[in-house]
Design an enzyme around this catalytic site. Sequence first.
Site, PDB file in Angstrom:
ATOM      1  N   SER A 125       1.050  -1.302  -0.344  1.00  0.00           N
ATOM      2  CA  SER A 125       0.173   0.194   0.118  1.00  0.00           C
ATOM      3  C   SER A 125       0.288   1.727   0.151  1.00  0.00           C
ATOM      4  O   SER A 125       0.445   1.942  -0.007  1.00  0.00           O
ATOM      5  CB  SER A 125      -1.363  -0.130   1.106  1.00  0.00           C
ATOM      6  OG  SER A 125       0.057   0.336   2.520  1.00  0.00           O
ATOM      7  N   SER A 128       5.036   1.524   4.099  1.00  0.00           N
ATOM      8  CA  SER A 128       5.571   0.876   5.113  1.00  0.00           C
ATOM      9  C   SER A 128       5.495  -0.541   6.419  1.00  0.00           C
ATOM     10  O   SER A 128       6.453  -0.618   6.542  1.00  0.00           O
ATOM     11  CB  SER A 128       6.668   1.793   5.458  1.00  0.00           C
ATOM     12  OG  SER A 128       7.562   2.677   5.040  1.00  0.00           O
ATOM     13  N   SER A 129       4.720  -1.050   5.450  1.00  0.00           N
ATOM     14  CA  SER A 129       4.846  -2.336   6.343  1.00  0.00           C
ATOM     15  C   SER A 129       6.675  -3.103   6.159  1.00  0.00           C
ATOM     16  O   SER A 129       6.455  -3.913   6.906  1.00  0.00           O
ATOM     17  CB  SER A 129       3.818  -3.727   5.483  1.00  0.00           C
ATOM     18  OG  SER A 129       4.402  -4.134   4.118  1.00  0.00           O
ATOM     19  N   SER A 130       7.350  -3.461   4.954  1.00  0.00           N
ATOM     20  CA  SER A 130       8.356  -4.237   5.077  1.00  0.00           C
ATOM     21  C   SER A 130       9.382  -3.067   6.657  1.00  0.00           C
ATOM     22  O   SER A 130       9.865  -3.418   7.462  1.00  0.00           O
ATOM     23  CB  SER A 130       9.145  -3.392   4.130  1.00  0.00           C
ATOM     24  OG  SER A 130       8.714  -2.228   3.380  1.00  0.00           O
ATOM     25  N   ASP A 174      12.088   5.452   5.812  1.00  0.00           N
ATOM     26  CA  ASP A 174      10.731   4.677   6.541  1.00  0.00           C
ATOM     27  C   ASP A 174      11.075   3.747   6.942  1.00  0.00           C
ATOM     28  O   ASP A 174      10.226   3.854   8.791  1.00  0.00           O
ATOM     29  CB  ASP A 174      10.526   3.407   4.736  1.00  0.00           C
ATOM     30  CG  ASP A 174      10.208   3.823   3.464  1.00  0.00           C
ATOM     31  OD1 ASP A 174       9.217   5.030   3.486  1.00  0.00           O
ATOM     32  OD2 ASP A 174       9.662   3.164   2.957  1.00  0.00           O
TER      33      ASP A 174
END
Length: 385
Positions: A125, A128-130, A174
């Site tokens: 999306s 910044s899930s990573s 991030d």
Amino acid sequence: MNPQQKAPAEFKIHFQDEPELTVYAPGRVNIIGEHTDYNDGFVMPCAIDYGTAVSGKVRSDSLFKVYAVDLDEWDEFDLQAPIEPNNNKKWTGYVRGVVKFIQEKCPGFTQGANLVICGNVPLGSGLSSSAALEVSVGKFCQIIGDLPLSNVELALIGQKAENKFVGCQCGNMDQLISALGQADHLLMIDCRSLDTKPTPVPKDVAVMIINSNVKHDLVSGEYNTRRQQCEKAAEFFGVKALRDVSVEQFKAKEQELETLDKDVAKRARHVVTENQRVLDAVQALEKGDLAALGKLMGQSHASMRDDFEITVPEIDYLVELAQEAIGGEGGARMTGGGFGGCIVALAPVNRVEKVREHIAKHYKNRFGKAETFYVCCASQGVHKL
């Protein structure tokens, strides 16, 4: 159930044991300053109240046994053996990469652990899930190993894992905001010096994130191409990074660069003007001037669309709809790496429903898919629960 509650509960289920540590790191939304971080420039993100939790317990050996709740997948590796990628499961690269580069800094770290990971940052999306995964795993390791690593160092280890282990040449924004975020504040970060300047979110102003539900994958080429084009432009100007080129210096040599390579000139124009917009946005926020901030966000979006060429029609339309509903009282722009993902909008709280309704009325009709609408709070960075 939020990840902070879900991770310990899932640990009990999958390991039949009580976790001894839970760590949480937030995702982020970037208000302004896109693709400036790997050009040593300025960014202004905030940590959001969506993130990743890691619950775990040390083992008596050097194995890491990891369960990813959201994917229902396992991974296992030994900290006393060379840590290699598990190419069948991309998510494992973020975990293994962080552990590998922690060992590079702290060679004595071979403490095994059982851990469970879960999050609620929508994957693909642009939120910044990573980074939330990298920073939460890094903090977990730092605590269980009692390692002399600061949150800034953990952020840079996360970035290195993404660059060298996963293969996405992202900048450091991030991971830095996930590690250093402050509640109720945006954080202006100088990505060269790593200096930060907290700027309060004005009272009664909402941070809205609207997900186009067009998924992106930054490892697939375009992101890395943009980075190479920026490096070419820096070489042309004879500087270390585009951060070192002012708007005036760019304009003086713009035509010469365009003659050499039109695309490189466009990419450089975006980065140079975007850096200036971040500095101007800090001043606008300090004065509480939402109209000025809105104009800067609008210019940022146009620059990403026309010069950096990273937007898609769904994203452009969402920005247009949000801006119509907000009027002159705030702004909207694409946020994240591009090619899908989300837009961010800032506006007075009393405009939120108008924005929500206006987008719901038009977006699905045009693209056949519904948006997902979030209202976020600026949140604290990584912390032990």
